[in-house]
Design a protein around this motif. Sequence first.
Motif, mmCIF file in Angstrom:
data_model
loop_
_atom_site.group_PDB
_atom_site.id
_atom_site.type_symbol
_atom_site.label_atom_id
_atom_site.label_comp_id
_atom_site.label_asym_id
_atom_site.label_seq_id
_atom_site.Cartn_x
_atom_site.Cartn_y
_atom_site.Cartn_z
ATOM 1 N N VAL A 55 1.412 3.146 4.863
ATOM 2 C CA VAL A 55 2.531 2.233 4.641
ATOM 3 C C VAL A 55 1.906 0.859 4.402
ATOM 4 O O VAL A 55 1.456 0.198 5.331
ATOM 5 C CB VAL A 55 3.500 2.213 5.844
ATOM 6 C CG1 VAL A 55 4.671 1.290 5.559
ATOM 7 C CG2 VAL A 55 3.982 3.617 6.167
ATOM 8 N N ASP A 56 1.852 0.470 3.139
ATOM 9 C CA ASP A 56 1.148 -0.750 2.745
ATOM 10 C C ASP A 56 2.072 -1.953 2.742
ATOM 11 O O ASP A 56 3.193 -1.896 2.220
ATOM 12 C CB ASP A 56 0.543 -0.586 1.347
ATOM 13 C CG ASP A 56 -0.570 0.455 1.312
ATOM 14 O OD1 ASP A 56 -1.155 0.733 2.377
ATOM 15 O OD2 ASP A 56 -0.857 0.977 0.223
ATOM 16 N N GLY A 57 1.586 -3.057 3.301
ATOM 17 C CA GLY A 57 2.312 -4.316 3.272
ATOM 18 C C GLY A 57 2.214 -4.952 1.894
ATOM 19 O O GLY A 57 1.174 -4.888 1.237
ATOM 20 N N CYS A 58 3.290 -5.565 1.469
ATOM 21 C CA CYS A 58 3.330 -6.139 0.121
ATOM 22 C C CYS A 58 2.300 -7.251 -0.065
ATOM 23 O O CYS A 58 1.684 -7.355 -1.121
ATOM 24 C CB CYS A 58 4.729 -6.655 -0.180
ATOM 25 S SG CYS A 58 5.934 -5.333 -0.397
ATOM 26 N N PHE A 59 2.101 -8.086 0.936
ATOM 27 C CA PHE A 59 1.131 -9.173 0.801
ATOM 28 C C PHE A 59 -0.293 -8.644 0.836
ATOM 29 O O PHE A 59 -1.090 -8.899 -0.061
ATOM 30 C CB PHE A 59 1.330 -10.227 1.893
ATOM 31 C CG PHE A 59 0.251 -11.274 1.882
ATOM 32 C CD1 PHE A 59 0.254 -12.260 0.913
ATOM 33 C CD2 PHE A 59 -0.767 -11.268 2.823
ATOM 34 C CE1 PHE A 59 -0.745 -13.233 0.882
ATOM 35 C CE2 PHE A 59 -1.761 -12.227 2.804
ATOM 36 C CZ PHE A 59 -1.752 -13.214 1.833
ATOM 37 N N TRP A 60 -0.630 -7.873 1.867
ATOM 38 C CA TRP A 60 -2.018 -7.469 2.098
ATOM 39 C C TRP A 60 -2.548 -6.505 1.052
ATOM 40 O O TRP A 60 -3.752 -6.411 0.847
ATOM 41 C CB TRP A 60 -2.165 -6.841 3.488
ATOM 42 C CG TRP A 60 -1.897 -7.829 4.555
ATOM 43 C CD1 TRP A 60 -0.777 -7.914 5.336
ATOM 44 C CD2 TRP A 60 -2.737 -8.911 4.956
ATOM 45 N NE1 TRP A 60 -0.887 -8.969 6.195
ATOM 46 C CE2 TRP A 60 -2.082 -9.599 5.978
ATOM 47 C CE3 TRP A 60 -3.995 -9.359 4.537
ATOM 48 C CZ2 TRP A 60 -2.625 -10.713 6.602
ATOM 49 C CZ3 TRP A 60 -4.540 -10.465 5.161
ATOM 50 C CH2 TRP A 60 -3.855 -11.130 6.174
ATOM 51 N N HIS A 61 -1.668 -5.765 0.396
ATOM 52 C CA HIS A 61 -2.114 -4.787 -0.591
ATOM 53 C C HIS A 61 -1.653 -5.153 -2.002
ATOM 54 O O HIS A 61 -1.671 -4.307 -2.891
ATOM 55 C CB HIS A 61 -1.636 -3.394 -0.190
ATOM 56 C CG HIS A 61 -2.199 -2.963 1.124
ATOM 57 N ND1 HIS A 61 -3.397 -2.302 1.243
ATOM 58 C CD2 HIS A 61 -1.752 -3.141 2.392
ATOM 59 C CE1 HIS A 61 -3.651 -2.077 2.514
ATOM 60 N NE2 HIS A 61 -2.665 -2.579 3.235
ATOM 61 N N VAL A 85 -7.220 -3.998 -2.424
ATOM 62 C CA VAL A 85 -6.708 -3.021 -3.386
ATOM 63 C C VAL A 85 -7.832 -2.078 -3.818
ATOM 64 O O VAL A 85 -7.639 -0.856 -3.903
ATOM 65 C CB VAL A 85 -6.070 -3.736 -4.592
ATOM 66 C CG1 VAL A 85 -5.684 -2.746 -5.674
ATOM 67 C CG2 VAL A 85 -4.849 -4.531 -4.148
ATOM 68 N N GLU A 86 -9.027 -2.621 -4.076
ATOM 69 C CA GLU A 86 -10.161 -1.780 -4.476
ATOM 70 C C GLU A 86 -10.523 -0.796 -3.361
ATOM 71 O O GLU A 86 -10.806 0.371 -3.627
ATOM 72 C CB GLU A 86 -11.369 -2.645 -4.834
ATOM 73 C CG GLU A 86 -11.209 -3.399 -6.129
ATOM 74 C CD GLU A 86 -12.335 -4.393 -6.384
ATOM 75 O OE1 GLU A 86 -13.220 -4.551 -5.516
ATOM 76 O OE2 GLU A 86 -12.318 -5.014 -7.457
#
Length: 183
Positions: A55-61, A85-86
Amino acid sequence: MRANRRTDTKPELALRHALHRLGYRYRKDYRLDLDGGRRVRPDIAFTARKVAVFVDGCFWHACPEHGSKPQANEWYWGPKLIKNVERDRINDAALILAGWTVVRLWEHVPLDEAISIVVTTLAATVPGPAPADPADPAAPAAPANPANPANEANTANTANTADPADAAEPPKRNPPATDDSLG
């Protein structure tokens, strides 16, 4: 940045609680040691089915829809978010090579939609013995389960063979022995 959680974020907790209510059992923040020394910690891991949910956070990912680019200290944040992202892509590739199915959800995805994505993925990856290749006579056939006579003729139906970590509570354990019981 100490206040930023690595685990147990609100969207992750909501998804975990909903999956648990539906009867699914999983491991949270479970460390997977993959070949090549790579370590990956999915937010939710279904070990028997080999499904890793993030579950990825919009800012951090760096969500393309909601991700924001900080104006202050862009020299620091720009490369950091790109590296996040990489790293996600490298981890996805490593998990896929190890035979895992990867599900990545953004934090802004509605809970009902996230649940249906995870449940659909789990239904498509039911655990069980790998089917024998009829073209390879040296391959061993899947053994029939004598405890389940209905399964002897139909080995394709493996929905009931789930890992205890995915389907049930942990087994009860006996208390440790005391000096009185050693006699």
